[in-house]
Scaffold this motif. Structure first.
Motif, PDB file in Angstrom:
ATOM      1  N   GLU A 238      -4.355   1.326   2.437  1.00  8.10           N
ATOM      2  CA  GLU A 238      -5.492   0.547   1.965  1.00  8.10           C
ATOM      3  C   GLU A 238      -5.141  -0.261   0.714  1.00  8.10           C
ATOM      4  O   GLU A 238      -5.594  -1.390   0.542  1.00  8.10           O
ATOM      5  N   ALA A 239      -4.321   0.307  -0.153  1.00 12.54           N
ATOM      6  CA  ALA A 239      -3.920  -0.407  -1.369  1.00 12.54           C
ATOM      7  C   ALA A 239      -3.105  -1.653  -1.033  1.00 12.54           C
ATOM      8  O   ALA A 239      -3.215  -2.679  -1.715  1.00 12.54           O
ATOM      9  N   ILE A 240      -2.291  -1.568   0.019  1.00 10.80           N
ATOM     10  CA  ILE A 240      -1.524  -2.739   0.443  1.00 10.80           C
ATOM     11  C   ILE A 240      -2.473  -3.863   0.840  1.00 10.80           C
ATOM     12  O   ILE A 240      -2.317  -5.016   0.410  1.00 10.80           O
ATOM     13  N   TYR A 241      -3.471  -3.520   1.641  1.00 12.20           N
ATOM     14  CA  TYR A 241      -4.366  -4.560   2.136  1.00 12.20           C
ATOM     15  C   TYR A 241      -5.363  -5.036   1.079  1.00 12.20           C
ATOM     16  O   TYR A 241      -5.816  -6.182   1.131  1.00 12.20           O
ATOM     17  N   LEU A 242      -5.686  -4.190   0.113  1.00  9.31           N
ATOM     18  CA  LEU A 242      -6.497  -4.677  -1.018  1.00  9.31           C
ATOM     19  C   LEU A 242      -5.718  -5.717  -1.812  1.00  9.31           C
ATOM     20  O   LEU A 242      -6.287  -6.702  -2.300  1.00  9.31           O
ATOM     21  N   HIS A 243      -4.414  -5.489  -1.961  1.00 11.55           N
ATOM     22  CA  HIS A 243      -3.574  -6.461  -2.668  1.00 11.55           C
ATOM     23  C   HIS A 243      -3.587  -7.793  -1.929  1.00 11.55           C
ATOM     24  O   HIS A 243      -3.715  -8.859  -2.550  1.00 11.55           O
ATOM     25  N   LEU A 244      -3.477  -7.755  -0.609  1.00 12.54           N
ATOM     26  CA  LEU A 244      -3.509  -8.985   0.178  1.00 12.54           C
ATOM     27  C   LEU A 244      -4.885  -9.636   0.131  1.00 12.54           C
ATOM     28  O   LEU A 244      -4.999 -10.870   0.143  1.00 12.54           O
ATOM     29  N   SER A 245      -5.924  -8.829   0.060  1.00 12.06           N
ATOM     30  CA  SER A 245      -7.280  -9.378  -0.030  1.00 12.06           C
ATOM     31  C   SER A 245      -7.489 -10.093  -1.357  1.00 12.06           C
ATOM     32  O   SER A 245      -8.115 -11.159  -1.419  1.00 12.06           O
TER      33      SER A 245
ATOM     34  N   ASN B 271      -9.964   5.542  -0.219  1.00 14.01           N
ATOM     35  CA  ASN B 271      -8.605   6.088  -0.209  1.00 14.01           C
ATOM     36  C   ASN B 271      -7.661   5.308  -1.118  1.00 14.01           C
ATOM     37  O   ASN B 271      -6.491   5.118  -0.809  1.00 14.01           O
ATOM     38  N   VAL B 272      -8.210   4.827  -2.234  1.00 18.68           N
ATOM     39  CA  VAL B 272      -7.397   4.144  -3.238  1.00 18.68           C
ATOM     40  C   VAL B 272      -7.814   4.647  -4.617  1.00 18.68           C
ATOM     41  O   VAL B 272      -8.910   5.172  -4.799  1.00 18.68           O
ATOM     42  N   SER B 273      -6.935   4.451  -5.581  1.00 17.75           N
ATOM     43  CA  SER B 273      -7.205   4.927  -6.933  1.00 17.75           C
ATOM     44  C   SER B 273      -8.144   3.989  -7.676  1.00 17.75           C
ATOM     45  O   SER B 273      -8.371   2.842  -7.261  1.00 17.75           O
ATOM     46  N   LEU B 274      -8.641   4.462  -8.792  1.00 16.50           N
ATOM     47  CA  LEU B 274      -9.489   3.644  -9.651  1.00 16.50           C
ATOM     48  C   LEU B 274      -8.741   2.395 -10.109  1.00 16.50           C
ATOM     49  O   LEU B 274      -9.307   1.298 -10.149  1.00 16.50           O
ATOM     50  N   ASP B 275      -7.470   2.553 -10.456  1.00 17.88           N
ATOM     51  CA  ASP B 275      -6.688   1.407 -10.921  1.00 17.88           C
ATOM     52  C   ASP B 275      -6.539   0.354  -9.829  1.00 17.88           C
ATOM     53  O   ASP B 275      -6.610  -0.849 -10.101  1.00 17.88           O
ATOM     54  N   ALA B 276      -6.318   0.799  -8.599  1.00 22.59           N
ATOM     55  CA  ALA B 276      -6.148  -0.153  -7.493  1.00 22.59           C
ATOM     56  C   ALA B 276      -7.436  -0.930  -7.242  1.00 22.59           C
ATOM     57  O   ALA B 276      -7.407  -2.148  -7.033  1.00 22.59           O
ATOM     58  N   VAL B 277      -8.571  -0.237  -7.268  1.00 19.49           N
ATOM     59  CA  VAL B 277      -9.851  -0.913  -7.060  1.00 19.49           C
ATOM     60  C   VAL B 277     -10.153  -1.855  -8.217  1.00 19.49           C
ATOM     61  O   VAL B 277     -10.656  -2.974  -8.023  1.00 19.49           O
ATOM     62  N   ARG B 278      -9.842  -1.405  -9.440  1.00 21.61           N
ATOM     63  CA  ARG B 278     -10.091  -2.268 -10.602  1.00 21.61           C
ATOM     64  C   ARG B 278      -9.278  -3.559 -10.514  1.00 21.61           C
ATOM     65  O   ARG B 278      -9.796  -4.649 -10.765  1.00 21.61           O
ATOM     66  N   THR B 279      -8.012  -3.448 -10.147  1.00 23.60           N
ATOM     67  CA  THR B 279      -7.167  -4.630 -10.019  1.00 23.60           C
ATOM     68  C   THR B 279      -7.718  -5.592  -8.985  1.00 23.60           C
ATOM     69  O   THR B 279      -7.765  -6.813  -9.195  1.00 23.60           O
ATOM     70  N   TYR B 280      -8.162  -5.040  -7.860  1.00 25.84           N
ATOM     71  CA  TYR B 280      -8.746  -5.875  -6.802  1.00 25.84           C
ATOM     72  C   TYR B 280     -10.024  -6.551  -7.274  1.00 25.84           C
ATOM     73  O   TYR B 280     -10.221  -7.761  -7.075  1.00 25.84           O
ATOM     74  N   LYS B 281     -10.907  -5.791  -7.915  1.00 25.86           N
ATOM     75  CA  LYS B 281     -12.174  -6.341  -8.371  1.00 25.86           C
ATOM     76  C   LYS B 281     -11.974  -7.404  -9.444  1.00 25.86           C
ATOM     77  O   LYS B 281     -12.688  -8.416  -9.481  1.00 25.86           O
ATOM     78  N   GLU B 282     -11.023  -7.197 -10.315  1.00 20.87           N
ATOM     79  CA  GLU B 282     -10.742  -8.200 -11.354  1.00 20.87           C
ATOM     80  C   GLU B 282     -10.254  -9.499 -10.724  1.00 20.87           C
ATOM     81  O   GLU B 282     -10.660 -10.598 -11.139  1.00 20.87           O
TER      82      GLU B 282
END
Length: 228
Positions: free
Chosen positions: A69-76, A132-143
């Motif tokens: 999921e973190a991979i695809y959040l990065h692509l999103s 299924n991702v960490s707080l940091d991963a979601v924060r990076t995506y949201k920013e």
């Protein structure tokens, strides 16, 4: 007794040690995930699929991204940035002439139709990718997505669109939500496609993505421009 080999001991494996090599391997993982999702759809791609495509074990992929999921959040996040740039360029090309509701809606629909993977990612973000991702991963995506929304808001605010900043933000939110649902509805499963072919009357509501999204967004733009 033979000791099991680690991933690092597998034939052909070479651990990336320099920052440059780590960045290259990270990009290779992203490229593999992008290619597989473009071919199969985001939901159909597993972490194992990505690992095999890039020639690594799953444990080695996890050295660079904590989950699939973190991979695809990065692509999103990258998709949001690219979308904002496309809209910004298209709106500038349409100035100073005021954009009619249908034209503005078509501009937005075309900007999304240009990136099918991003549309697919939007349809899957809230349902699975933000899990299924960490707080940091979601924060990076949201920013990243919030920064893109700021760019989009600036591009869609003014006399050329007939929208204030608040209305522009509402249009962006509506566009993202309608893209997610319209993409899913206009890309049915293989079983549904077979059903529609056999019984066309059951597929009467099936539509093409860009025209359907443009039609719905035209209604949204008209509503946002209407006097209170």
């Amino acid at each position: 007794m033979t000791q099991p080999t680690s991933a690092d001991d597998q034939p052909g494996f070479r651990r990336a040690r320099s920052p440059e090599h780590k960045a290259q391997r990270r990009q290779a993982i992203l490229d593999a995930a992008r290619g597989l999702a473009t071919e199969r759809g985001v939901r159909a791609v597993t972490l194992g699929d990505i690992a095999r495509e890039v020639g690594l074990t799953k444990s080695n992929v996890l050295r660079y991204f904590e989950t699939r999921e973190a991979i695809y959040l990065h692509l999103s996040a990258a998709g949001y940035r690219d979308w904002a740039a496309r809209v910004q360029q298209a709106v500038r090309a349409g100035q100073p002439e005021p954009l009619a509701p249908a034209r503005l809606a078509g501009l937005l629909a075309d900007s999304l139709d240009a990136d099918p993977l991003f549309c697919d990612l939007l349809s899957d973000t809230a349902a699975t990718l933000e899990h299924n991702v960490s707080l940091d991963a979601v924060r990076t995506y949201k920013e990243a997505s919030t920064s893109a929304v700021h760019t989009l808001t600036a591009a869609l605010t003014g006399p050329h669109t007939g929208l204030g900043a608040e209305a522009a933000q509402d249009l962006i939110l509506a566009t993202a939500l309608l893209t997610a649902s319209t993409w899913t509805a206009t890309h049915p499963s293989a079983t549904l496609i077979e059903l529609y072919r056999a019984s066309p009357e059951l597929g009467a509501l099936a539509a093409d993505f860009a025209p359907e999204l443009a039609r719905l967004l035209t209604l949204v733009v008209r509503g946002l421009r209407a006097p209170a």
